[in-house]
Design an enzyme around this catalytic site. Sequence first.
Site, PDB file in Angstrom:
ATOM      1  N   CYS A   1      -0.152  -6.390 -17.267  1.00 40.17           N
ATOM      2  CA  CYS A   1       0.519  -7.128 -16.197  1.00 40.17           C
ATOM      3  C   CYS A   1       1.766  -6.373 -15.750  1.00 40.17           C
ATOM      4  O   CYS A   1       2.630  -6.077 -16.568  1.00 40.17           O
ATOM      5  CB  CYS A   1       0.893  -8.531 -16.653  1.00 40.17           C
ATOM      6  SG  CYS A   1       1.872  -9.441 -15.433  1.00 40.17           S
TER       7      CYS A   1
ATOM      8  N   CYS B   1      -1.088  -9.550  -8.051  1.00 38.51           N
ATOM      9  CA  CYS B   1      -1.811  -8.275  -8.054  1.00 38.51           C
ATOM     10  C   CYS B   1      -3.263  -8.427  -8.473  1.00 38.51           C
ATOM     11  O   CYS B   1      -4.085  -7.577  -8.179  1.00 38.51           O
ATOM     12  CB  CYS B   1      -1.101  -7.262  -8.945  1.00 38.51           C
ATOM     13  SG  CYS B   1      -1.254  -7.578 -10.725  1.00 38.51           S
TER      14      CYS B   1
ATOM     15  N   CYS C   1      -4.747  -9.220 -14.099  1.00 37.90           N
ATOM     16  CA  CYS C   1      -5.129 -10.017 -15.273  1.00 37.90           C
ATOM     17  C   CYS C   1      -6.539 -10.565 -15.134  1.00 37.90           C
ATOM     18  O   CYS C   1      -7.311 -10.594 -16.102  1.00 37.90           O
ATOM     19  CB  CYS C   1      -4.133 -11.151 -15.492  1.00 37.90           C
ATOM     20  SG  CYS C   1      -3.937 -12.281 -14.101  1.00 37.90           S
TER      21      CYS C   1
ATOM     22  N   CYS D   1       4.678 -13.868 -11.165  1.00 39.40           N
ATOM     23  CA  CYS D   1       3.435 -13.260 -10.681  1.00 39.40           C
ATOM     24  C   CYS D   1       3.593 -12.658  -9.285  1.00 39.40           C
ATOM     25  O   CYS D   1       4.047 -13.325  -8.354  1.00 39.40           O
ATOM     26  CB  CYS D   1       2.326 -14.312 -10.677  1.00 39.40           C
ATOM     27  SG  CYS D   1       0.738 -13.715 -10.080  1.00 39.40           S
TER      28      CYS D   1
ATOM     29  N   THR E   1      -7.203   1.343   4.371  1.00 35.70           N
ATOM     30  CA  THR E   1      -6.763   0.544   5.513  1.00 35.70           C
ATOM     31  C   THR E   1      -7.635   0.794   6.728  1.00 35.70           C
ATOM     32  O   THR E   1      -8.004  -0.152   7.449  1.00 35.70           O
ATOM     33  CB  THR E   1      -5.290   0.859   5.848  1.00 35.70           C
ATOM     34  OG1 THR E   1      -4.473   0.580   4.701  1.00 35.70           O
ATOM     35  CG2 THR E   1      -4.808   0.022   7.011  1.00 35.70           C
TER      36      THR E   1
ATOM     37  N   ARG F   1      -0.179  -3.972  -6.871  1.00 40.45           N
ATOM     38  CA  ARG F   1      -1.392  -4.614  -6.362  1.00 40.45           C
ATOM     39  C   ARG F   1      -2.606  -3.879  -6.899  1.00 40.45           C
ATOM     40  O   ARG F   1      -2.613  -2.654  -7.008  1.00 40.45           O
ATOM     41  CB  ARG F   1      -1.418  -4.583  -4.828  1.00 40.45           C
ATOM     42  CG  ARG F   1      -2.572  -5.335  -4.173  1.00 40.45           C
ATOM     43  CD  ARG F   1      -2.443  -6.829  -4.362  1.00 40.45           C
ATOM     44  NE  ARG F   1      -3.385  -7.587  -3.545  1.00 40.45           N
ATOM     45  CZ  ARG F   1      -4.582  -8.018  -3.968  1.00 40.45           C
ATOM     46  NH1 ARG F   1      -4.989  -7.729  -5.198  1.00 40.45           N
ATOM     47  NH2 ARG F   1      -5.363  -8.724  -3.181  1.00 40.45           N
TER      48      ARG F   1
ATOM     49  N   SER G   1       0.868  -1.177   0.000  1.00 41.09           N
ATOM     50  CA  SER G   1       0.000   0.000   0.000  1.00 41.09           C
ATOM     51  C   SER G   1       0.898   1.218   0.000  1.00 41.09           C
ATOM     52  O   SER G   1       2.114   1.098   0.114  1.00 41.09           O
ATOM     53  CB  SER G   1      -0.906   0.001   1.233  1.00 41.09           C
ATOM     54  OG  SER G   1      -1.783   1.118   1.222  1.00 41.09           O
TER      55      SER G   1
END
Length: 617
Positions: A561, A589, A592, A586, A400, A364, A115
Amino acid sequence: MMVPLAKLASPAYQCFHALKIKKNYLPLCATRWSSTCKVPRITTHYTIYPRDQDKRWEGVNMERFAEEADVVIVGAGPAGLSAATRLKQLAAQHEKDLRVCLVEKAAHIGAHTLSGACLDPRAFEELFPDWKEKGAPLNTPVTEDRFGILTEKYRIPVPILPGLPMNNHGNYVVRLGHLVSWMGEQAEALGVEVYPGYAAAEILFHEDGSVKGIATNDVGIQKDGAPKTTFERGLELHAKVTIFAEGCHGHLAKQLYKKFDLRANCEPQTYGIGLKELWVIDEKKWKPGRVDHTVGWPLDRHTYGGSFLYHLNEGEPLLALGFVVGLDYQNPYLSPFREFQRWKHHPSIKPTLEGGKRIAYGARALNEGGFQSIPKLTFPGGLLIGCSPGFMNVPKIKGTHTAMKSGTLAAESIFNQLTSENLQSKTIGLHVTEYEDNLKNSWVWKELYSVRNIRPSCHGILGVYGGMIYTGIFYWIFRGMEPWTLKHKGSDSDQLKPAKDCTPIEYPKPDGQISFDLLSSVALSGTNHEHDQPAHLTLKDDSVPVNRNLSIYDGPEQRFCPAGVYEFVPLEQGDGFRLQINAQNCVHCKTCDIKDPSQNINWVVPEGGGGPAYNGM
């Protein structure tokens, strides 16, 4: 068979078995132009090619161990850990024996957490009123708050007036991975059983259809889908209530939405992709506590997005910087990663980075749908909390605090029902409807309602600038109480235009000092997966990437991606291309799964412990 869960904490039990779906029959074509070639099998995951139809699995022992708990929580992010902590706080206060088990797919707590992060401490202080005495890593209070609009060469400062959602007075700049690691320690001290390296892959159901719990997936499976000699079955965790706190676009939550029709009365969720780097900069340029946000260049006005630069006080001159692109963008040639790298060369950004060193990278997806996109949150046997259903305050650029509060409210609602002397349930799995009622009566609901129109106001002819005008006029006057609610455009996967209708984007070559290539960036994420396992990026139809995505949209998966997972490479024989999936790259996140215009990609969990290894991202 029942065994103590702690005895199963071995690599053999560090992943989850995914739900079976219909078998997809191999299509007939794999090239962009030719229809004479057979399609190579791209993904071999047993969700696509069921093992009960595979002779290689005959005679393999498929028995699973099972454990019982009062509450099982999937995901050790801010929401999941808040729920776990609050449950054990209440159990201690009321002298109740409550078994709470929390599973997390990352190798350790915080390793998959990414984050900005500029934290509104409201929910954190409610849960941990003595956080200062306990040494929580909130080291950087905001000292300076700036906002600006970027043109190609200039930065236009915009005043942040008191009361506007982007005001950061009283907030803290944090490394969220370190914060959730600290929260994990607090939860364990209260008696929560925390199991990192266990990836929840399957939802279990009672005979009446209510949720029974989850199962971890199996380990010891070859890339071609055959069992290894080390094959071990996953583990079942049963509970009266299962809390799903998977984060944005959870793969189990996707199944729950369909099973219980949880999105029947809300708009589709809309998302953004957030890319982040951590730098050590020249100490002379370091301004601990400074928070800087921008919109505008290099994105056009019809592409939602923006940037952040946060100066951290962590004992060294650290700078967290990132770039967010709304996944409702239309041009298939757009690359969020390369827009991020280009942004760093802006005259107002580059001088801060010159002479510094990049030490971390990650990405992310994040929820941007807000109030209009919140699904039904409860169902028999379980509920959704945090970024899984999507409680992010988009104009505030924060989720958050709302995620943590949702976890706390869920815990209080569950505890009341579990300990009620008049406990009654129409289903075997408890249906905790009180949670949704309590959330709607909380400050979370009021906060999200008040900013509900800001993100969709960017869909007009003026784009992002129209949204800023809307915020400056209507939010300033009505404070979110305007008597209308704007709508989003629909699913992000439906927004791409055909490549023939769009202009290709020419991106500058990275210089290796300010901007970088993709693979060297992924290397800084610490990402690693067991190579010899079925790819966890599965395709419903192996022909679609070439026959539809490449031919119509010029293969957008190779651009959206942020980890170089998808590549279109020439066929070894003949003309045309095939899709290559580099699953080991990968970073989890979920972009895709969200943005694929054919909705052909389905993200499922790999072996537990795999994925990025973020350190305080």
